[in-house]
Design a protein around this motif. Structure first.
Motif, PDB file in Angstrom:
ATOM      1  N   PRO A 191       0.830  -1.215   0.000  1.00  0.00           N
ATOM      2  CA  PRO A 191       0.000   0.000   0.000  1.00  0.00           C
ATOM      3  C   PRO A 191       0.861   1.261   0.000  1.00  0.00           C
ATOM      4  O   PRO A 191       0.534   2.244  -0.645  1.00  0.00           O
ATOM      5  CB  PRO A 191      -0.802  -0.123   1.301  1.00  0.00           C
ATOM      6  N   ASP A 192       1.978   1.210   0.731  1.00  0.00           N
ATOM      7  CA  ASP A 192       2.935   2.318   0.778  1.00  0.00           C
ATOM      8  C   ASP A 192       4.329   1.717   0.653  1.00  0.00           C
ATOM      9  O   ASP A 192       4.922   1.298   1.644  1.00  0.00           O
ATOM     10  CB  ASP A 192       2.797   3.089   2.086  1.00  0.00           C
ATOM     11  N   PRO A 193       4.864   1.650  -0.576  1.00  0.00           N
ATOM     12  CA  PRO A 193       6.172   1.001  -0.782  1.00  0.00           C
ATOM     13  C   PRO A 193       7.287   1.608   0.050  1.00  0.00           C
ATOM     14  O   PRO A 193       8.262   0.925   0.360  1.00  0.00           O
ATOM     15  CB  PRO A 193       6.430   1.199  -2.285  1.00  0.00           C
ATOM     16  N   ALA A 194       7.158   2.876   0.431  1.00  0.00           N
ATOM     17  CA  ALA A 194       8.203   3.515   1.234  1.00  0.00           C
ATOM     18  C   ALA A 194       8.238   2.969   2.656  1.00  0.00           C
ATOM     19  O   ALA A 194       9.252   3.052   3.330  1.00  0.00           O
ATOM     20  CB  ALA A 194       7.994   5.028   1.253  1.00  0.00           C
ATOM     21  N   HIS A 195       7.114   2.397   3.112  1.00  0.00           N
ATOM     22  CA  HIS A 195       7.046   1.821   4.454  1.00  0.00           C
ATOM     23  C   HIS A 195       6.412   0.424   4.333  1.00  0.00           C
ATOM     24  O   HIS A 195       5.217   0.251   4.601  1.00  0.00           O
ATOM     25  CB  HIS A 195       6.211   2.706   5.389  1.00  0.00           C
ATOM     26  N   PRO A 196       7.188  -0.573   3.910  1.00  0.00           N
ATOM     27  CA  PRO A 196       6.636  -1.904   3.629  1.00  0.00           C
ATOM     28  C   PRO A 196       5.973  -2.528   4.852  1.00  0.00           C
ATOM     29  O   PRO A 196       6.489  -2.442   5.965  1.00  0.00           O
ATOM     30  CB  PRO A 196       7.876  -2.715   3.209  1.00  0.00           C
ATOM     31  N   ARG A 197       4.834  -3.175   4.612  1.00  0.00           N
ATOM     32  CA  ARG A 197       4.151  -3.898   5.680  1.00  0.00           C
ATOM     33  C   ARG A 197       4.102  -5.397   5.415  1.00  0.00           C
ATOM     34  O   ARG A 197       3.714  -6.165   6.284  1.00  0.00           O
ATOM     35  CB  ARG A 197       2.732  -3.345   5.878  1.00  0.00           C
TER      36      ARG A 197
END
Length: 270
Positions: A191-197
């Protein structure tokens, strides 16, 4: 006639109320015109509503200020409900009870896990589902190979050497190729590649795919919240210029914010 689902409403003072869901829509909010009134400042006047449809029962958030949560996961638009799901609005917990589920019995654990799993890989059809939606266009051959490998060993750290042997049919001398492949895969599934989940970096060891069932959203990097020199720290992307390298490395090991040289990092890296 099928019995109506029930909504068990629990207040913070321990008071319970049982409501038969005998209509198509049940409105929730702070306004007195709602079917379920939540008199709390964190609740919006028109906060959410329960909706019955032919394919199931849903909770829909009405663009509330503080959000609607199902089993600790924030609802985006609407969410399909399952027996014993807990809906949290402000200080009130509403438990959904499906009488059909009680009659038929509980679904197998593996089925329920697949329904609630945020990231799912179907090796037979070569399809990937993110939050219940089919990923389209599909992944490239190598992207799918890498994701399938990580998915079958969720929670385990996979070294770059092992990835090289499994995904490439020749020896890989430049690990930047693996980093670049991971970067491209994150662009597709995160959902947010800069902050992988989902796909995280275990610094010094490799990569792993973490379990996506019941996950909480990852917030802003904790060391950046506490860092008095935020905006100066460059994190482990450029260790020599990092003002708080130990904290940054700890953050990177947990959240996987690694970007190969020459690829763009998140905004707070620069």
């Amino acid at each position: 006639m099928q019995p109506a689902p029930k909504l068990i409403i629990k207040r913070p003072d321990g008071h319970f109320r049982e409501l038969d869901w005998d209509r198509e829509v049940v409105a929730i909010g702070r306004d007195g015109a709602n079917d379920i009134i939540i008199d709390h400042p964190l609740a919006s006047r028109r906060h959410a509503r329960f909706e019955r449809a032919e394919d199931g029962c849903y909770i829909r958030d009405l663009d509330s200020t503080n959000g609607t949560f199902v089993n600790e996961q924030r609802v985006e638009n609407r969410c399909l409900l399952h027996n014993q799901d807990q809906v949290l609005i402000a200080d009130t917990v509403i438990t959904f009870q499906d009488p059909e589920a009680t009659v038929k019995g509980s679904l197998p654990t593996e089925v329920m896990r697949a329904v609630r799993e945020e990231l799912r890989v179907d090796s037979r059809t070569k399809e990937v589902y993110v939050r219940g939606s089919l990923l389209d266009p599909s992944l490239t051959f190598k992207e799918f190979q890498l994701l399938e490998m990580l998915y079958t060993r969720r929670g385990q750290v996979i070294s770059k050497d092992e990835i090289a042997r499994s995904v490439w049919d020749y020896e890989v001398f430049d690990y930047n190729a693996i980093d670049a492949l991971v970067y491209r895969l994150r662009q597709r599934i995160e959902p947010d590649p800069a902050h992988p989940r989902y796909l995280v970096t275990q610094r010094g060891f490799g990569y792993k795919l973490i379990h996506s069932t019941g996950m909480k959203k990852l917030g802003r990097p904790q060391h950046m919240l506490a860092c008095p020199r935020k905006g100066v720290a460059r994190c482990a992307h450029r260790p020599a210029r990092c003002a708080h390298r130990p904290a940054c490395c700890a953050h990177q090991a947990r959240y996987g914010n690694y970007f190969p040289p020459g690829t763009p990092g998140p905004a707070w890296h620069h």
